[in-house]
Write an enzyme that holds these catalytic residues in place. Structure first.
Site, short mmCIF file in Angstrom:
data_model
loop_
_atom_site.label_atom_id
_atom_site.label_comp_id
_atom_site.label_asym_id
_atom_site.label_seq_id
_atom_site.Cartn_x
_atom_site.Cartn_y
_atom_site.Cartn_z
N ARG A 10 33.14 9.78 -36.36
CA ARG A 10 33.80 11.02 -36.79
C ARG A 10 34.23 11.85 -35.57
O ARG A 10 33.48 12.01 -34.61
CB ARG A 10 32.83 11.82 -37.67
N GLY A 21 34.99 21.39 -37.82
CA GLY A 21 36.26 20.93 -37.29
C GLY A 21 37.28 20.53 -38.33
O GLY A 21 38.49 20.75 -38.15
N GLY A 67 33.02 25.50 -34.89
CA GLY A 67 32.76 25.49 -36.32
C GLY A 67 33.16 24.17 -36.94
O GLY A 67 33.36 23.18 -36.23
N GLY A 71 35.98 15.65 -34.59
CA GLY A 71 36.31 16.97 -35.14
C GLY A 71 37.56 17.55 -34.52
O GLY A 71 38.43 16.83 -34.01
N ASP A 72 37.63 18.85 -34.53
CA ASP A 72 38.80 19.56 -34.01
C ASP A 72 38.83 19.64 -32.49
O ASP A 72 39.90 19.77 -31.88
CB ASP A 72 38.83 21.00 -34.57
N THR A 105 30.06 24.43 -30.38
CA THR A 105 31.11 23.96 -29.46
C THR A 105 31.44 25.03 -28.43
O THR A 105 31.59 26.20 -28.77
CB THR A 105 32.38 23.61 -30.25
N1 ASP Z 1 33.85 22.03 -33.88
C1 ASP Z 1 32.87 21.00 -33.74
C2 ASP Z 1 33.29 19.81 -34.53
O1 ASP Z 1 33.76 19.95 -35.65
C3 ASP Z 1 31.50 21.34 -34.20
C4 ASP Z 1 30.86 22.61 -33.73
O2 ASP Z 1 31.50 23.56 -33.35
O3 ASP Z 1 29.63 22.64 -33.77
O4 ASP Z 1 33.07 18.72 -34.06
#
Ligand code: ASP
Length: 343
Positions: free
Chosen positions: A230, A256, A254, A232-233, A202
Site C-alpha cells: 500500500r 493518504g 493523515g 499513501g499520499d 507523516t
Molecule cells: N499520510 C500517510 C499515509 O497515508 C500516513 C500518515 O500521515 O500517518 O501513508
C-alpha cells in the site's frame, strides 16, 4: 539624508495614494527565511533546516536536512523507526520538490534510511520522477546508500505485537486476504486509537529561503499495519506535497487515500493562487475532502500545512489534534494547533 531622498519622501507622502504606500510596505514585509513542518516533531525537522536557511542556504538543502534529522530519529514516527506493514516490514514513501518544479519520489522502499535523499538523487541524476519497490532500492544501492537490517525499532516492535493481538482492520472488505489471515485483515489500518486520537505522523517540511525560493519534502513510513504494498499520499506530487515557486507550497499528513482523492496539496496551492491565505486554502481543501461524505469524514484525519510566497503560513485539519511547527527569525520553533472542520 540627501536632499534628493528627502524631496522624494516629501513627494511620496503627498503624491502617492495610501493604497500604493501600503503596497510598498506589504512588499517589504515578506517574511523570510521561514520553515514550517507538520506536527510538534517538526521541531526536530525545523531545527535541522534552520541553520541552512539562516546562513542563506537553499530551501531545497534545508528541507532535505529536515528529512534526514527526522528519519534518523529512531524514537520518531517516520523512517525506519516507524510502524511496519501488516506483515511486519517497514516500507517508506517520500518525495521532494524544488523551486524549478523539479521533483523526485520513492515509494514502498525498504531498508534504506533516508528515502528523501534517494528521491533527491533520482530528481537530480535521472529523467524520472518516481521509483517504487525493488527498483527504488536497487537505485539507492547503486548510488551508495546502505542496506539497513530488516529490524523493527523497539517502539515499533511493541506496537506491532500489540496490533497482532486483534489484527483489526476497518472496513474489512478483502475476503481473499482475510481467509489467509484468520484474524480478519482488511485493507485499512484502524484510523482511530483507543483513546480516540488519530494515528498519523507523516513529516512534511516547507521552506522559503533568503532568496525567496520555495522547496518542500514529505517523508513517512505510511499508515501503521497497512496492507503490504500500500502506498499513501506522501510520495505523490500534488497529493502529499506540492510546490509552485510563484505561489506557495503545501504538504499533508493523515489518511493518504483521502488526500489522493482530491489531489490535496495541489488543490491547496491552487486555492492560494486564487488569492486565499494559506490557512483559508487549507480549509477549502479540507472542505473538499469532507463534502462528498461528511459521515465518512468523521472516521479519519487529514491535516494540511501551507506557506505562500510572502512567507505567511497556515494549516487546517479534518479533526482537531493536528499541529505544526513554524521557525522564523530567532530560530526557535513555535508549535501551533491547527483549526479543524470537526470540533
Ligand atoms: N499520510 C500517510 C499515509 O497515508 C500516513 C500518515 O500521515 O500517518 O501513508
Amino acid at each position: 539624508m540627501s536632499s534628493s531622498r528627502r524631496s522624494f519622501l516629501r513627494l511620496s507622502a503627498v503624491v502617492l495614494p495610501f493604497s500604493r504606500i501600503s503596497d510598498l510596505f506589504a512588499k517589504s514585509a515578506i517574511n523570510k527565511p521561514v520553515v514550517i513542518s507538520t506536527w510538534d516533531s517538526g521541531q526536530i525537522a525545523n531545527g535541522a533546516a534552520w541553520p541552512v536557511l539562516e546562513k542563506g542556504g537553499k530551501a531545497l538543502d534545508a528541507v532535505e536536512q529536515a528529512a534526514i534529522a527526522i528519519e534518523n530519529d529512531i524514537n520518531c514516527c517516520v523512517g525506519l523507526g516507524g510502524n511496519p506493514d501488516r506483515d511486519g516490514h517497514v516500507t517508506l514513501d517520500a518525495c521532494i520538490m524544488d523551486e524549478k518544479a523539479n521533483c523526485g519520489s520513492v515509494a514502498f522502499l525498504e531498508r534504506i534510511k533516508h528515502p528523501v535523499s534517494v528521491a533527491r538523487k533520482l530528481m537530480e541524476t535521472t529523467p524520472h520522477v518516481f521509483l517504487a519497490g525493488v527498483g527504488a532500492q536497487q537505485f539507492a544501492l547503486a548510488n551508495g546508500f546502505k542496506l539497513e537490517p530488516d529490524k523493527l525499532s523497539p517502539d515499533a516492535e511493541k506496537s506491532y505485537k500489540q496490533w497482532l493481538i486483534k489484527a483489526e482492520y476497518k472496513p474489512v472488505i478483502n475476503i481473499e486476504h482475510q481467509q489467509s489471515h484468520p484474524k480478519g485483515h482488511g485493507p485499512f489500518a484502524p484510523a482511530r486509537l483507543e483513546d480516540g486520537s488519530f494515528n498519523h505522523d507523516t513529516m512534511g517540511t516547507l521552506a522559503l529561503d533568503a532568496k525567496g525560493d520555495l522547496s518542500g519534502m514529505c517523508t513517512t513510513s505510511g499508515m501503521g499495519f497497512k496492507m503490504r504494498g500500500r502506498v499513501g499520499d506522501s510520495p505523490i506530487i500534488g497529493a502529499g506535497l506540492f510546490v509552485d515557486n510563484e505561489i506557495g507550497a503545501a504538504t499533508s499528513s493523515g489518511q493518504g487515500e483521502e488526500v489522493i482523492r482530491v489531489c490535496g496539496t495541489h488543490l491547496v496551492v491552487e486555492f492560494m493562487r486564487s488569492g486565499l491565505s494559506p490557512e483559508e486554502a487549507c480549509k477549502k481543501a479540507v472542505e473538499r475532502i469532507v463534502k462528498p461524505n461528511p459521515e465518512r469524514a468523521k472516521t479519519f484525519q487529514v491535516g494540511f500545512i501551507a506557506i505562500n510566497k510572502q512567507g505567511e503560513v497556515g494549516a487546517y485539519s479534518v479533526q482537531k489534534g493536528f499541529n505544526y511547527t513554524v521557525t522564523e527569525q530567532g530560530g526557535k520553533g513555535k508549535v501551533i494547533n491547527a483549526k479543524s472542520y470537526f470540533a
